[in-house]
Write an enzyme that holds these catalytic residues in place. Structure first.
Site, PDB file in Angstrom:
ATOM      1  N   SER A 113       0.826  -1.204   0.000  1.00 55.57           N
ATOM      2  CA  SER A 113       0.000   0.000   0.000  1.00 55.57           C
ATOM      3  C   SER A 113       0.866   1.262   0.000  1.00 55.57           C
ATOM      4  O   SER A 113       1.985   1.258   0.519  1.00 55.57           O
ATOM      5  CB  SER A 113      -0.895  -0.002   1.244  1.00 55.57           C
ATOM      6  OG  SER A 113      -1.830   1.040   1.208  1.00 55.57           O
ATOM      7  N   PRO A 114       0.360   2.363  -0.564  1.00 59.86           N
ATOM      8  CA  PRO A 114       1.103   3.630  -0.457  1.00 59.86           C
ATOM      9  C   PRO A 114       1.220   4.062   0.992  1.00 59.86           C
ATOM     10  O   PRO A 114       0.221   4.103   1.718  1.00 59.86           O
ATOM     11  CB  PRO A 114       0.252   4.608  -1.276  1.00 59.86           C
ATOM     12  CG  PRO A 114      -1.077   3.980  -1.425  1.00 59.86           C
ATOM     13  CD  PRO A 114      -0.882   2.502  -1.348  1.00 59.86           C
ATOM     14  N   GLN A 148       1.896   6.982  -7.272  1.00 58.68           N
ATOM     15  CA  GLN A 148       0.702   7.675  -6.794  1.00 58.68           C
ATOM     16  C   GLN A 148       0.988   9.170  -6.745  1.00 58.68           C
ATOM     17  O   GLN A 148       1.910   9.619  -6.058  1.00 58.68           O
ATOM     18  CB  GLN A 148       0.294   7.186  -5.399  1.00 58.68           C
ATOM     19  CG  GLN A 148      -1.031   7.781  -4.927  1.00 58.68           C
ATOM     20  CD  GLN A 148      -1.319   7.506  -3.467  1.00 58.68           C
ATOM     21  OE1 GLN A 148      -0.692   8.087  -2.576  1.00 58.68           O
ATOM     22  NE2 GLN A 148      -2.275   6.608  -3.191  1.00 58.68           N
ATOM     23  N   TYR A 175      -7.543  15.529   0.694  1.00 58.80           N
ATOM     24  CA  TYR A 175      -6.550  16.301  -0.050  1.00 58.80           C
ATOM     25  C   TYR A 175      -7.252  17.098  -1.158  1.00 58.80           C
ATOM     26  O   TYR A 175      -8.484  17.120  -1.247  1.00 58.80           O
ATOM     27  CB  TYR A 175      -5.458  15.378  -0.587  1.00 58.80           C
ATOM     28  CG  TYR A 175      -4.661  14.695   0.508  1.00 58.80           C
ATOM     29  CD1 TYR A 175      -4.104  15.440   1.548  1.00 58.80           C
ATOM     30  CD2 TYR A 175      -4.477  13.312   0.538  1.00 58.80           C
ATOM     31  CE1 TYR A 175      -3.385  14.827   2.574  1.00 58.80           C
ATOM     32  CE2 TYR A 175      -3.762  12.693   1.553  1.00 58.80           C
ATOM     33  CZ  TYR A 175      -3.229  13.452   2.564  1.00 58.80           C
ATOM     34  OH  TYR A 175      -2.524  12.856   3.585  1.00 58.80           O
ATOM     35  N   ARG A 199       0.769  -1.530   7.067  1.00 56.06           N
ATOM     36  CA  ARG A 199       1.609  -1.790   8.245  1.00 56.06           C
ATOM     37  C   ARG A 199       2.249  -3.176   8.252  1.00 56.06           C
ATOM     38  O   ARG A 199       3.396  -3.313   8.687  1.00 56.06           O
ATOM     39  CB  ARG A 199       0.791  -1.540   9.510  1.00 56.06           C
ATOM     40  CG  ARG A 199       0.394  -0.084   9.657  1.00 56.06           C
ATOM     41  CD  ARG A 199      -0.484   0.195  10.850  1.00 56.06           C
ATOM     42  NE  ARG A 199      -0.965   1.567  10.822  1.00 56.06           N
ATOM     43  CZ  ARG A 199      -1.720   2.122  11.757  1.00 56.06           C
ATOM     44  NH1 ARG A 199      -2.108   1.407  12.806  1.00 56.06           N
ATOM     45  NH2 ARG A 199      -2.113   3.375  11.652  1.00 56.06           N
TER      46      ARG A 199
END
Length: 781
Positions: free
Chosen positions: A414-415, A492, A573, A715
């Site tokens: 994941s980013p 990304q 964002y 994580r």
């Protein structure tokens, strides 16, 4: 000590039994409004695990219960002309009336006084004239409502209608019937609870309920309707009614369970949807937990015991309620899954509440899981891959194609923002971070959110793609990933918007910089925190500049060699601030309706798509819900996803929230996956899910159930770059790529995993503990 128990249901009676056993001098009186022979409802369900608990706490009532139950091991699913029977579940059904008689007799034998036909007034001083008042008077608790200001209850009345009936048809499995009619879909939840008696719950959605005219039928006419509906399944047997009205299920929660000397138990305190069969279980376990709270605090300190009960019991109850909520939503939206392969449908049903997973099912019903594996493998063959459908790999190790890009497995890094750049420049930290995770074997890896301009950064440590130097630094990393692994690499791209110019994550998430900040922009001049900098509302010139920045970064990404690019339109964002009504208060053509709010993000995406090679895929990350009333919902997310797919998006990366500071997300295992499930199966498009996904078992569960096409883990990859390699060893997927320098390690972990699998299988076959069937036989003798 003097105890009043309001309500003679399972929760109150079981606490009375345990308390009277432990402290015989305690005066316990149970007040029950009904007569001892009144019976409302039909059967109740317990699992093997619950029966184990009952045996530990009161063997006498346990033996009486198991002497009157109907036991089954299987769940049977009838769907679109198919039948799937899945074993290893271990449940028993028992008549609710019989259970109450057993508990009542046991309580009286210990000296508990039970006053039947006693109408208690909540405000009568006599009611509370006790050291402890146990409020266990059910869903429609008069005590809870009388003291609502103290307990602060909330009721979520669910949309589906259901009617609880009985039948004389016997069952040897917990059985689900799914029936499509001219009105819509009906669901039957059925199980036997004693000889010649079964529970038969019929459930349907509001539109189907109305089209069928069920709101016009009385109890008898409703029973005749359901008999006609399930005539084949009833096999000539009749339905039995007992207050079998159509109603909506109320999910009840209370902010507080304790008020003064009063404590809520059972359905008065919290309800769990019937689809997970835990209502009576929760009630009796409440009684156990309250008893344990008194036992551990000395048996007489009411205040200490009640405080301990609420603090220690709440987590378990809320976990069960969460599982029930996820389960009921599956049934509310069963039409989403109606066109699925029947095996995948059955797998989704079995794993709907997250209590049962791929690995768990593989132990219970290995052949059924193999069928589910074959469904995934057949889908992969349809994409042009040479997938083995006779001995298929586990779902997470099946390949996927997005345009010309072939991914070797469904595991995604994941980013994750590293906050380790200087002026946007990725460095050796990034080379090691991305390089090691690529070598670990994931099918796809994302960069952290990489900003399209200096002013687009979240923090001073954010990576960027807005200079030739950035492009060269990223190319160095991309080249290493491609040379040393088979992992594909996605860039990304994002713009922080109003969440820009903030501290590094470990210094304070979203906290504004005390000095050195830069001007920030957003859809509207609304600060994130009240004390955050107020962004400037974007002008047309600002929009044009942002589009140019996104396009330039996209072109740099192509030259750097990235396999895929993602546009970040989530988490509050810049682009997300246009999409959410909570952050977009514009009155021009970029505000108002969802179509208008999507206008600028779509302009950005179309410009990026035009700059990105046609053969390479693109994805968009969205927040599928804002977790705030008035914000984006799952239904909105489906429309957002459709809009981007129509513009050329190949994958929707489904995240949630982080839009506003006062959001109230409901966390838990795989907590965002239901939104991916909704988008994928309502809009028929490819999704990636993310959020509190921590194990390979969960990845397999998600892919096999059709809830996502890719699964991103954050994580777990931070502490274990070789997550995918270890999973491949456990599930026997030897084709996973490994560089020659590490082959000896790969060979060893595959050998060890094969040995461990064999040992586990041996132990499973060897272990045959005495079950509750045997206890039932002993009790019968």
């Amino acid at each position: 000590m003097k105890v009043h128990v309001i309500g003679g249901g399972p929760a109150g009676l079981y606490f009375a039994i345990l308390a009277k056993k432990a402290w015989p001098q305690t005066r316990i009186t149970v007040f029950e409004r009904n007569r001892p022979d009144d019976t409302f409802g039909f059967g109740v369900v317990f699992s093997d695990e619950t029966l184990d608990t009952f045996e530990v706490y009161d063997r006498e009532s346990y033996r009486a219960i198991v002497g009157h139950f109907a036991y089954w091991d299987d769940i049977e699913i009838h769907f679109r002309g198919t039948t799937h029977r899945i074993g290893g579940n271990g449940f028993c059904g028992c008549s609710r009336g019989t259970l109450l008689k057993i508990l009542g007799r046991r309580a009286r034998s210990l000296g508990v006084e039970i006053r039947y036909q006693s109408e208690i007034s909540p405000l009568d001083p006599v009611t509370r004239d006790a050291d402890l008042v146990v409020v266990a008077d059910g869903i429609n608790s008069r005590m809870r409502e009388a003291f609502a200001g103290k307990f602060k209850p909330s009721v979520d009345l669910r949309p589906n209608f259901f009617s609880w009936m009985g039948s004389t048809r016997p069952f040897d499995a917990f059985t689900f019937f799914f029936r499509e009619t001219e009105h819509g879909i009906f669901i039957g939840h059925c199980y036997q609870y004693e000889p010649q008696r079964s529970t038969w719950i019929t459930e349907t959605d509001p539109a189907t309920f109305a089209r069928a005219g069920l709101d016009q039928l009385d109890e008898a006419a409703s029973a005749r309707f359901v008999e006609g509906l399930f005539a084949k399944e009833l096999q000539g047997h009749r339905l039995i009614t007992n207050r079998s009205i159509w109603r909506n299920f109320p999910t009840i929660r209370c902010e507080r369970w304790v008020a003064d000397n009063m404590v809520l138990l059972g359905d008065a305190k919290a309800t769990a949807h019937f689809s997970i069969g835990s209502g009576t279980k929760l009630a009796m376990e409440d009684g156990i937990a309250l008893y344990e709270a008194f036992r551990s605090t000395g048996g007489r300190d009411v205040a200490a015991a009640l405080a301990q009960f609420e603090s220690q019991r709440r987590e378990e109850v809320e976990k069960t309620q969460h599982s029930a909520d996820v389960s009921l939503v599956w049934f509310e939206h069963v039409d989403r899954f109606w066109n699925m392969d029947p095996t995948r449908f059955a797998f989704g049903l079995m794993t709907r509440s997250k209590a049962i997973t791929y690995d768990n099912l593989a132990l219970r019903a290995p052949e059924f899981v193999k069928q589910a594996d074959r469904v995934v493998a057949r889908d992969v063959r349809a994409l042009g891959f040479d997938a083995d459908t006779s001995q298929p790999l586990a779902p997470m190790f099946q390949p996927l194609r997005l345009r010309s890009l072939a991914l070797e497995n469904r595991v995604v890094v994941s980013p994750m923002c590293q906050y380790s750049s200087q002026d946007g420049m990725p460095n050796d930290w990034h080379l090691v971070h991305y390089g090691s995770r690529a070598i670990g074997g994931a099918g796809l890896m994302f960069t952290e959110m990489t900003d399209v301009s200096r002013e687009a950064r979240i923090s001073l440590g954010c990576a960027g793609m807005y200079s030739d130097a950035h492009e060269a630094a990223w190319k160095r990393i991309v080249d290493f990933v491609h040379a040393q692994s088979h992992t594909k690499f996605c860039l990304q791209l994002g713009h922080a918007g109003r969440k820009g110019a903030t501290k590094l994550m470990w210094e304070g998430i979203d906290e504004p910089l005390p000095e050195g900040a830069w001007p920030i922009v957003s859809a509207s001049p609304l600060p994130y925190f009240p004390y955050s900098a107020v962004p400037r509302e974007m002008t047309r010139a600002d929009m044009d500049q942002a589009i140019a920045d996104y396009v330039a970064a996209t072109e740099r990404g192509h030259r750097a060699g990235f396999d895929m690019v993602e546009m970040h339109a989530a988490h509050g964002y810049l682009l997300a601030s246009f999409i959410s009504p909570l952050t977009n208060a514009r009155s021009d053509e970029y505000g108002g309706s969802l179509e208008n709010r999507l206008r600028f993000p779509l302009e950005v995406f179309r410009a990026m798509r035009a700059a990105w090679p046609d053969e390479k895929p693109m994805s968009v990350r969205i927040s599928a819900t804002d977790w705030v009333d008035g914000g984006l919902t799952g239904d909105d997310a489906v429309e957002v996803a459709r809009a981007f797919v129509q513009a050329g998006c190949d994958l929707i990366d489904v995240s949630t929230g982080q839009t506003v500071a006062d959001a109230q997300p409901v966390f838990g295992r795989m907590f965002q996956t239901p939104f991916s499930d909704q988008i994928r199966n309502e809009a028929s498009l490819a999704t990636m899910c993310v959020g509190a996904i921590t194990t390979a078992d969960q990845v397999n569960t998600i892919i096999a159930a059709g809830r996502a096409d890719l699964v991103a883990l954050a994580r777990p990859h931070l502490v274990d770059p070789y997550f995918a390699m270890k999973a491949a060893a456990w599930y026997g997927a030897p084709g996973i790529h490994c560089p020659p320098q590490y082959l000896a390690g790969k060979e060893q972990i595959f050998r060890n995993s094969a040995r461990d699998r064999d040992e586990l299988q041996h132990l499973r076959l060897k272990a045959k503990p005495k079950g509750h069937r045997d206890t039932w036989k002993e009790a019968a003798e």
